[in-house]
Design a protein around this motif. Structure first.
Motif, PDB file in Angstrom:
ATOM      1  N   PRO A  83      13.860  13.670 -28.126  1.00 49.05           N
ATOM      2  CA  PRO A  83      13.973  13.891 -26.674  1.00 49.05           C
ATOM      3  C   PRO A  83      12.721  14.542 -26.088  1.00 49.05           C
ATOM      4  O   PRO A  83      12.742  15.659 -25.569  1.00 49.05           O
ATOM      5  CB  PRO A  83      15.188  14.811 -26.548  1.00 49.05           C
ATOM      6  N   VAL A  84      11.600  13.841 -26.178  1.00 52.40           N
ATOM      7  CA  VAL A  84      10.322  14.372 -25.697  1.00 52.40           C
ATOM      8  C   VAL A  84       9.980  13.696 -24.376  1.00 52.40           C
ATOM      9  O   VAL A  84      10.134  12.482 -24.223  1.00 52.40           O
ATOM     10  CB  VAL A  84       9.197  14.116 -26.728  1.00 52.40           C
ATOM     11  N   ASN A  85       9.513  14.473 -23.424  1.00 52.04           N
ATOM     12  CA  ASN A  85       9.089  13.920 -22.142  1.00 52.04           C
ATOM     13  C   ASN A  85       7.679  13.341 -22.289  1.00 52.04           C
ATOM     14  O   ASN A  85       6.705  14.076 -22.478  1.00 52.04           O
ATOM     15  CB  ASN A  85       9.104  15.017 -21.064  1.00 52.04           C
ATOM     16  N   VAL A  86       7.567  12.017 -22.222  1.00 53.05           N
ATOM     17  CA  VAL A  86       6.272  11.351 -22.393  1.00 53.05           C
ATOM     18  C   VAL A  86       5.668  10.950 -21.050  1.00 53.05           C
ATOM     19  O   VAL A  86       4.678  10.227 -21.020  1.00 53.05           O
ATOM     20  CB  VAL A  86       6.418  10.103 -23.291  1.00 53.05           C
ATOM     21  N   ARG A  87       6.228  11.432 -19.971  1.00 53.38           N
ATOM     22  CA  ARG A  87       5.701  11.087 -18.660  1.00 53.38           C
ATOM     23  C   ARG A  87       4.538  12.012 -18.313  1.00 53.38           C
ATOM     24  O   ARG A  87       4.662  13.240 -18.377  1.00 53.38           O
ATOM     25  CB  ARG A  87       6.789  11.218 -17.600  1.00 53.38           C
ATOM     26  N   ALA A  88       3.406  11.407 -17.968  1.00 54.77           N
ATOM     27  CA  ALA A  88       2.215  12.195 -17.642  1.00 54.77           C
ATOM     28  C   ALA A  88       2.398  12.857 -16.283  1.00 54.77           C
ATOM     29  O   ALA A  88       2.879  12.236 -15.337  1.00 54.77           O
ATOM     30  CB  ALA A  88       0.982  11.301 -17.623  1.00 54.77           C
TER      31      ALA A  88
ATOM     32  N   ARG B 211       0.830  -1.205   0.000  1.00 55.87           N
ATOM     33  CA  ARG B 211       0.000   0.000   0.000  1.00 55.87           C
ATOM     34  C   ARG B 211       0.866   1.258   0.000  1.00 55.87           C
ATOM     35  O   ARG B 211       0.553   2.238  -0.678  1.00 55.87           O
ATOM     36  CB  ARG B 211      -0.926  -0.004   1.216  1.00 55.87           C
ATOM     37  N   ALA B 212       1.945   1.227   0.790  1.00 51.31           N
ATOM     38  CA  ALA B 212       2.844   2.377   0.826  1.00 51.31           C
ATOM     39  C   ALA B 212       3.476   2.624  -0.543  1.00 51.31           C
ATOM     40  O   ALA B 212       3.570   3.768  -1.013  1.00 51.31           O
ATOM     41  CB  ALA B 212       3.922   2.156   1.883  1.00 51.31           C
ATOM     42  N   ARG B 213       3.882   1.545  -1.188  1.00 53.29           N
ATOM     43  CA  ARG B 213       4.482   1.681  -2.514  1.00 53.29           C
ATOM     44  C   ARG B 213       3.467   2.205  -3.529  1.00 53.29           C
ATOM     45  O   ARG B 213       3.796   3.018  -4.400  1.00 53.29           O
ATOM     46  CB  ARG B 213       5.037   0.336  -2.970  1.00 53.29           C
ATOM     47  N   SER B 214       2.217   1.731  -3.418  1.00 55.54           N
ATOM     48  CA  SER B 214       1.176   2.184  -4.336  1.00 55.54           C
ATOM     49  C   SER B 214       0.895   3.670  -4.159  1.00 55.54           C
ATOM     50  O   SER B 214       0.632   4.386  -5.140  1.00 55.54           O
ATOM     51  CB  SER B 214      -0.105   1.382  -4.122  1.00 55.54           C
ATOM     52  N   MET B 215       0.926   4.153  -2.907  1.00 57.20           N
ATOM     53  CA  MET B 215       0.701   5.577  -2.673  1.00 57.20           C
ATOM     54  C   MET B 215       1.733   6.434  -3.389  1.00 57.20           C
ATOM     55  O   MET B 215       1.431   7.514  -3.915  1.00 57.20           O
ATOM     56  CB  MET B 215       0.756   5.878  -1.170  1.00 57.20           C
ATOM     57  N   VAL B 216       2.984   5.925  -3.427  1.00 60.64           N
ATOM     58  CA  VAL B 216       4.055   6.709  -4.027  1.00 60.64           C
ATOM     59  C   VAL B 216       4.027   6.585  -5.548  1.00 60.64           C
ATOM     60  O   VAL B 216       4.099   7.582  -6.277  1.00 60.64           O
ATOM     61  CB  VAL B 216       5.422   6.269  -3.467  1.00 60.64           C
ATOM     62  N   TYR B 217       3.903   5.351  -6.042  1.00 62.66           N
ATOM     63  CA  TYR B 217       4.049   5.111  -7.475  1.00 62.66           C
ATOM     64  C   TYR B 217       2.772   5.353  -8.269  1.00 62.66           C
ATOM     65  O   TYR B 217       2.838   5.518  -9.491  1.00 62.66           O
ATOM     66  CB  TYR B 217       4.525   3.672  -7.723  1.00 62.66           C
ATOM     67  N   GLU B 218       1.615   5.339  -7.607  1.00 61.82           N
ATOM     68  CA  GLU B 218       0.367   5.455  -8.349  1.00 61.82           C
ATOM     69  C   GLU B 218      -0.395   6.735  -8.030  1.00 61.82           C
ATOM     70  O   GLU B 218      -1.478   6.952  -8.571  1.00 61.82           O
ATOM     71  CB  GLU B 218      -0.518   4.243  -8.069  1.00 61.82           C
ATOM     72  N   GLY B 219       0.114   7.563  -7.157  1.00 60.55           N
ATOM     73  CA  GLY B 219      -0.506   8.848  -6.876  1.00 60.55           C
ATOM     74  C   GLY B 219       0.208   9.962  -7.619  1.00 60.55           C
ATOM     75  O   GLY B 219       1.058   9.744  -8.484  1.00 60.55           O
ATOM     76  N   ASP B 220      -0.134  11.177  -7.265  1.00 57.13           N
ATOM     77  CA  ASP B 220       0.517  12.327  -7.894  1.00 57.13           C
ATOM     78  C   ASP B 220       1.988  12.443  -7.510  1.00 57.13           C
ATOM     79  O   ASP B 220       2.749  13.142  -8.186  1.00 57.13           O
ATOM     80  CB  ASP B 220      -0.219  13.606  -7.506  1.00 57.13           C
ATOM     81  N   ALA B 221       2.381  11.737  -6.438  1.00 56.93           N
ATOM     82  CA  ALA B 221       3.791  11.766  -6.050  1.00 56.93           C
ATOM     83  C   ALA B 221       4.674  11.056  -7.069  1.00 56.93           C
ATOM     84  O   ALA B 221       5.893  11.253  -7.082  1.00 56.93           O
ATOM     85  CB  ALA B 221       3.978  11.124  -4.672  1.00 56.93           C
ATOM     86  N   ALA B 222       4.082  10.215  -7.941  1.00 53.93           N
ATOM     87  CA  ALA B 222       4.880   9.497  -8.932  1.00 53.93           C
ATOM     88  C   ALA B 222       5.579  10.448  -9.899  1.00 53.93           C
ATOM     89  O   ALA B 222       6.669  10.154 -10.401  1.00 53.93           O
ATOM     90  CB  ALA B 222       3.992   8.526  -9.702  1.00 53.93           C
ATOM     91  N   SER B 223       4.952  11.594 -10.174  1.00 56.80           N
ATOM     92  CA  SER B 223       5.574  12.566 -11.084  1.00 56.80           C
ATOM     93  C   SER B 223       6.813  13.217 -10.473  1.00 56.80           C
ATOM     94  O   SER B 223       7.593  13.849 -11.190  1.00 56.80           O
ATOM     95  CB  SER B 223       4.563  13.644 -11.459  1.00 56.80           C
ATOM     96  N   LEU B 224       6.995  13.068  -9.162  1.00 56.87           N
ATOM     97  CA  LEU B 224       8.161  13.650  -8.495  1.00 56.87           C
ATOM     98  C   LEU B 224       9.368  12.728  -8.516  1.00 56.87           C
ATOM     99  O   LEU B 224      10.483  13.162  -8.221  1.00 56.87           O
ATOM    100  CB  LEU B 224       7.817  13.998  -7.041  1.00 56.87           C
ATOM    101  N   LEU B 225       9.147  11.440  -8.824  1.00 59.30           N
ATOM    102  CA  LEU B 225      10.253  10.488  -8.862  1.00 59.30           C
ATOM    103  C   LEU B 225      11.098  10.718 -10.103  1.00 59.30           C
ATOM    104  O   LEU B 225      10.618  11.254 -11.110  1.00 59.30           O
ATOM    105  CB  LEU B 225       9.715   9.062  -8.842  1.00 59.30           C
ATOM    106  N   PRO B 226      12.370  10.313 -10.051  1.00 63.14           N
ATOM    107  CA  PRO B 226      13.215  10.455 -11.254  1.00 63.14           C
ATOM    108  C   PRO B 226      12.607   9.702 -12.428  1.00 63.14           C
ATOM    109  O   PRO B 226      12.197   8.551 -12.300  1.00 63.14           O
ATOM    110  CB  PRO B 226      14.553   9.840 -10.816  1.00 63.14           C
TER     111      PRO B 226
END
Length: 386
Positions: A131-136, A102-117
């Motif tokens: 060189p286009v950023n395709v990360r949502a 659950r902790a991992r899901s909060m980080v990787y599947e919430g809005d915090a995921a956009s903050l990860l490298p």
């Protein structure tokens, strides 16, 4: 008459009304003041936007450091629990594993995921998109990309099955047992587009956090190359077109079986994935596996079909290679397609076996944990320990 008109015009332009000139001056000054005011407002807006962007960038850097630290701590805690699993109560270990997920899901599947490298785009995306950023940037956008990918798979699975069925039917009804070059080449061109679009979407999903096996993407790369090679393969020019087109008929028969397997996978695996997401055992960005996997409840239907497909695929590749050796005038396309079919068949078989073994290990581990919990909670064991 013309001279009088010119004199009249000259008198009109030469003797302007001073009040009219004054009114025009007032309008000009008013317009200049409005433009100057707009310039001041635009400058103030630009300064405020720069300050806002700098503040967002600073806050994002701070939050990104926190998110990276949390991810590292999750990995460290998971490693600690795995190393000390024998010394932890099984029931507690299972609860801790669920909490960590659950902790991992909060980080990787919430809005915090956009903050990860961000993951690198890879060679394929960089070649096609640059060189286009395709990360949502938002979670809802990432989920929309995943759902659109699933819908695309559903639509194309029907076409994947319909194309070869129609070609095989027309071969006997209209074409006297021999394929014309154009319809088969159109099908190969569609396969090239299909596998290219799948690989493109899967690479974008991987950048956005989807758990997709690397072999699945590599398989589509091989299929892209094979479709491109097949476009240059002449289907006519042999005294016996039936003999020359034997590989085409076998490939279309394999495509029919592949289309049936894709329809079964899209139906059953989607339901299973939604169940796993609801139980907290899969992430919301996860997608169903590719042509090499099945899920519980399909072992008597899908797995035999998958293994049969892989054996058939291997046989077609071996037949093409053998034909290229025995034929006097063999073509390089035959050798290339044969090698690619063998590579894909071996890779699919290895991944299917790995999936079966992994599922068996998970099932055995769950049974062992359940058995240990029952033993620890049994009354006899409690009395004996007391």
């Amino acid at each position: 008459m013309n001279e009088s008109d010119n004199r009249n015009n000259g008198s009109i332009h030469g003797n302007r009304d001073p009040k009219e000139d004054e009114d025009r001056g007032d309008v000009g000054r008013e317009a200049a003041e409005k433009v100057a005011g707009l310039l001041e407002r635009c400058k103030a807006l630009q300064d405020a936007a720069n300050t806002h962007s700098a503040r967002i960038k600073y806050d994002s850097q701070i939050l990104s450091q926190q998110a990276t630290s949390v991810v590292a701590d999750i990995k460290n805690v998971r490693s600690f629990i795995n190393s000390a699993q024998d010394e932890i109560n099984p029931r507690l270990a299972e609860k801790l594993e669920e909490d960590l997920f659950r902790a991992r899901s909060m980080v990787y599947e919430g809005d915090a995921a956009s903050l990860l490298p961000a993951k690198p785009n890879g060679y394929f995306l960089s070649t096609l998109l640059g060189p286009v950023n395709v990360r949502a940037p938002r979670n809802d956008v990432r989920l929309k990309v995943k759902e659109e990918y699933n819908s695309y798979r559903d639509r194309t699975a029907i076409l994947f099955l319909a194309f070869p069925v129609i070609l095989l039917a027309l071969k006997n009804w209209c074409w006297n047992g021999c394929f014309p070059a154009l319809p088969v080449q159109l099908y190969q061109a569609w396969l090239l587009f299909f596998y290219t679009s799948l690989a493109l979407r899967e690479n974008i999903l991987r950048v956005n956090g989807s758990d997709i096996r690397p072999w699945w993407v590599y398989h589509h790369y091989c299929a892209m190359v094979m479709a491109l090679v097949s476009l240059t393969w002449g289907l006519q020019g042999h005294p016996s077109c039936i003999r020359k087109q034997q590989g085409v008929r076998l490939f279309l028969a394999w495509a029919v079986m592949q289309g049936i397997a894709m329809l079964l996978q899209n139906r059953y695996q989607r339901q299973r994935l939604y169940t796993r997401i609801a139980l907290g055992k899969a992430g919301r960005m996860d997608v169903v596996w590719g042509e090499t996997s099945g899920v519980k409840g399909q072992i008597w239907v899908l797995y035999p079909l998958l293994f049969l497909l892989q054996i058939f695929q291997f046989s077609i590749g071996a037949l093409l290679l053998r034909t290229s050796i025995t034929e006097d005038e063999s073509e390089w396309q035959m050798v290339a397609c044969g090698l690619l079919l063998l590579i894909m068949a071996v890779g699919n078989f290895s991944n299917t076996v790995a999936t079966v073994v992994a599922k068996a290990k998970i099932k055995a581990k769950m049974k062992q944990t359940k058995h240990m919990i029952q033993r620890m909670s049994s009354p006899g064991l409690v009395k004996k320990s007391s």
